[in-house]
Scaffold this active site. Structure first.
Site, PDB file in Angstrom:
ATOM      1  CD  GLU A   1     -22.360  18.741 -29.042  1.00  0.00           C
ATOM      2  OE1 GLU A   1     -23.089  19.716 -29.194  1.00  0.00           O
ATOM      3  OE2 GLU A   1     -22.599  17.628 -29.545  1.00  0.00           O
TER       4      GLU A   1
ATOM      5  CD  GLN B   1      -4.249  -8.662 -12.451  1.00  0.00           C
ATOM      6  OE1 GLN B   1      -3.252  -9.329 -12.273  1.00  0.00           O
ATOM      7  NE2 GLN B   1      -5.434  -9.217 -12.679  1.00  0.00           N
TER       8      GLN B   1
ATOM      9  CG  ASN C   1     -25.731  19.081 -34.573  1.00  0.00           C
ATOM     10  OD1 ASN C   1     -26.268  20.171 -34.409  1.00  0.00           O
ATOM     11  ND2 ASN C   1     -26.407  17.968 -34.798  1.00  0.00           N
TER      12      ASN C   1
ATOM     13  CE1 TYR D   1       0.841  -6.339  -7.444  1.00  0.00           C
ATOM     14  CE2 TYR D   1       0.205  -8.411  -6.414  1.00  0.00           C
ATOM     15  CZ  TYR D   1       0.128  -7.522  -7.467  1.00  0.00           C
ATOM     16  OH  TYR D   1      -0.671  -7.810  -8.544  1.00  0.00           O
TER      17      TYR D   1
ATOM     18  CG  ASN E   1       4.951  -8.650  -5.937  1.00  0.00           C
ATOM     19  OD1 ASN E   1       4.151  -9.127  -6.746  1.00  0.00           O
ATOM     20  ND2 ASN E   1       5.003  -9.031  -4.679  1.00  0.00           N
TER      21      ASN E   1
ATOM     22  CG  HIS F   1     -20.707  36.846 -14.127  1.00  0.00           C
ATOM     23  ND1 HIS F   1     -20.773  36.227 -12.904  1.00  0.00           N
ATOM     24  CD2 HIS F   1     -19.875  37.916 -13.970  1.00  0.00           C
ATOM     25  CE1 HIS F   1     -20.044  36.906 -12.032  1.00  0.00           C
ATOM     26  NE2 HIS F   1     -19.466  37.932 -12.664  1.00  0.00           N
TER      27      HIS F   1
HETATM   28  N1  ARG Z   1      -0.634  -9.218 -13.082  1.00  0.00           N
HETATM   29  C1  ARG Z   1      -0.098  -8.739 -11.871  1.00  0.00           C
HETATM   30  C2  ARG Z   1      -0.390  -7.232 -11.692  1.00  0.00           C
HETATM   31  O1  ARG Z   1      -0.693  -6.618 -12.643  1.00  0.00           O
HETATM   32  C3  ARG Z   1       1.370  -8.954 -11.807  1.00  0.00           C
HETATM   33  C4  ARG Z   1       1.929  -9.047 -10.433  1.00  0.00           C
HETATM   34  C5  ARG Z   1       1.579 -10.332  -9.839  1.00  0.00           C
HETATM   35  N2  ARG Z   1       2.127 -10.482  -8.531  1.00  0.00           N
HETATM   36  C6  ARG Z   1       1.606 -11.293  -7.662  1.00  0.00           C
HETATM   37  N3  ARG Z   1       2.159 -11.365  -6.522  1.00  0.00           N
HETATM   38  N4  ARG Z   1       0.533 -11.992  -7.909  1.00  0.00           N
HETATM   39  O2  ARG Z   1      -0.344  -6.688 -10.637  1.00  0.00           O
END
Ligand code: ARG
Length: 458
Positions: free
Chosen positions: A288, A320, A283, A315, A108, A154
């Protein structure tokens, strides 16, 4: 091998792996991950948590992995994510020592750190590209110093201006973007490493050491926030979005001004495309496409904001989903900024058309009203008198420049012979000498100031 398989009796389902794995896209973070791990291992050693022998093996192993990925000898595949891939590979190469790398760390704080390292370097690249774009705009502004074109409100002709003014306006926008990138980068420069899974760690780690080694300004002050915060990603995406908004406006102007109906700009053949059926077509696909990609980058900003909005601390796997959009936004924005700089240098001016247009369609009417007002006629009255002159010209199919001094004098006793000169487009543009105005003299000053401000970013 999974980093967490000890608790499980059965292996993961194939479909779970396909759905859950992030390696196919987070391999983009491999350099950041190795950099983060090297700093982490060095800190563990310095703090007496890792032996010198283990640290030496880990550092050597990580360096070798980096070399092999760079050379193509090692293909990044066959793991859940980039963090697992590198840790597994390290253990294959250096044995037991590799298994100690994850001490006092969680994926994390690892992923939050890697992603920040990535974003910090993305800021640098984008900043450099923006500087290139501003340099291209300065080239065009300088060329435009001698030219007069109509300015619009405008999308109707409004007042004549020195053509350099147009390009400087975009330089101002991109200079603000450059400044914003620097400010956002500073805010992102906070290191989450050492936040652990969410609550920190009981090991005697030194978070200031890793923060410094990785080039961050400081470690984050709250581990719970450290692993959950993705503001830096949202902010990067916002910065990209605003750059795209500015690019998109410039594209729209280029598309219009290079159309037959305007005919001010000509995009070179190398930067134009044709039609499969209409042989005459030339073009403006490049502007564009940039305009089109703007929506895509905005989409990524909406994506991250929506992803983070409902998730509880700390987390959650939702996070992800923070990466793919940002990777794409980075690629698209950098490309668009780069291509726009090239496109600008491949635009030439149709000077005659610009000049003619600047005088046409009563573009100089404000100057007629100002002429009277400067002689003491209240501006509102001067505005009304000029309105009558315009109406009479329309009826007689005449321009303000076709009128003689005698014609003007019929509308007000305050008109004198010099009105004929005053109403010429180049004189109207030259007269706009107020600070920040569209006279060549002021535009020149603006160019100088833009150059000076740009230098600060080098
Ligand atoms: N692949 C995970 C992400 O991008 C990494 C972190 C994973 N942590 C977890 N507690 N599963 O977030």
């Amino acid at each position: 091998m999974k980093l967490w398989e000890g608790r499980f009796e059965k292996p993961s389902a194939k479909s779970l792996e396909e759905f859950n794995d992030s390696l196919p896209f987070d391999k983009e973070l491999w350099q950041a991950d190795i950099k983060g791990s090297l700093a982490h291992a060095e800190m563990l050693f310095n703090c007496g948590i890792l032996s010198e022998a283990d640290y030496t093996l880990i550092a050597k192993g990580l360096d070798e992995i980096a070399r092999d990925i760079t050379s193509g000898k090692l293909t990044v595949k066959g793991a859940e994510d980039i963090h697992s891939f590198i840790e597994n590979e390290l253990t294959v190469r250096v044995g037991e020592a590799g298994k100690k790398l994850h001490t006092a760390r969680s994926r994390n704080d690892q992923v939050a750190t890697d992603f920040r390292i990535y974003v910090l370097s993305a800021y640098k690249t984008l900043g450099e590209k923006l500087q290139g774009l501003i340099r291209a705009l300065l080239v065009k502004a300088k060329e435009g110093l001698k030219l007069i074109m109509p300015g619009y409100t405008h999308l109707r002709k409004a007042q004549p201006m020195c053509a350099g003014h147009f390009f400087n306006a975009y330089s101002e926008m991109f200079l603000r973007d450059l400044e914003r990138l620097a400010q956002s980068k500073k805010r992102a420069s906070v290191c989450p490493l050492g936040s652990g899974a969410l609550a920190g760690t009981s090991y005697p780690i030194d978070r200031f050491m890793t923060a410094e080694k990785l080039g961050f300004e400081k470690p984050c002050e709250n581990s719970l926030d450290g692993v959950s915060d993705r503001d830096f990603a949202a902010e990067y995406l916002f910065d990209c979005s605003l750059i795209m908004a500015h690019l998109s406006r410039l594209c729209e102007d280029i598309i219009l001004y290079s159309a037959e109906e305007f005919g001010y700009f000509e995009i070179s053949d190398e930067y134009s495309t044709g039609s499969s059926i209409m042989p005459q077509k030339k073009n403006p696909d490049i502007p564009e496409l940039i305009r089109g990609k703007t929506g895509r980058v905005y989409g990524h900003l909406m994506g991250i904001l929506t992803t983070v909005k409902g998730i509880p601390l700390a987390y959650n796997k939702d996070l992800q989903e923070d990466k793919e959009g940002l990777f794409d936004a980075k690629k698209q924005t950098e490309n668009c900024v780069f291509v726009m700089a090239e496109l600008l240098l491949n635009i030439s001016f149709k000077e005659e058309n610009m000049f003619k247009a600047a005088g046409g369609d009563f573009c100089c009417a404000t100057d007629v009203a100002d002429y009277l007002a400067k002689k003491g006629v209240p501006f509102r009255t001067a505005h009304a008198v000029t309105g009558k002159i315009v109406r009479s010209c329309i009826e007689k199919n005449m321009t303000l420049q076709d009128m003689t001094a005698g014609d003007y004098k019929k509308f007000s006793e305050y008109f004198e012979d010099d009105i004929v000169e005053k109403v010429k487009a180049e004189n109207c543009a030259a007269a706009r000498t107020s600070y920040g105005g569209a006279s060549p003299e002021r535009v020149k000053e603006n160019i100088k100031s833009i150059k000076k401000r740009l230098k600060k970013f080098n």
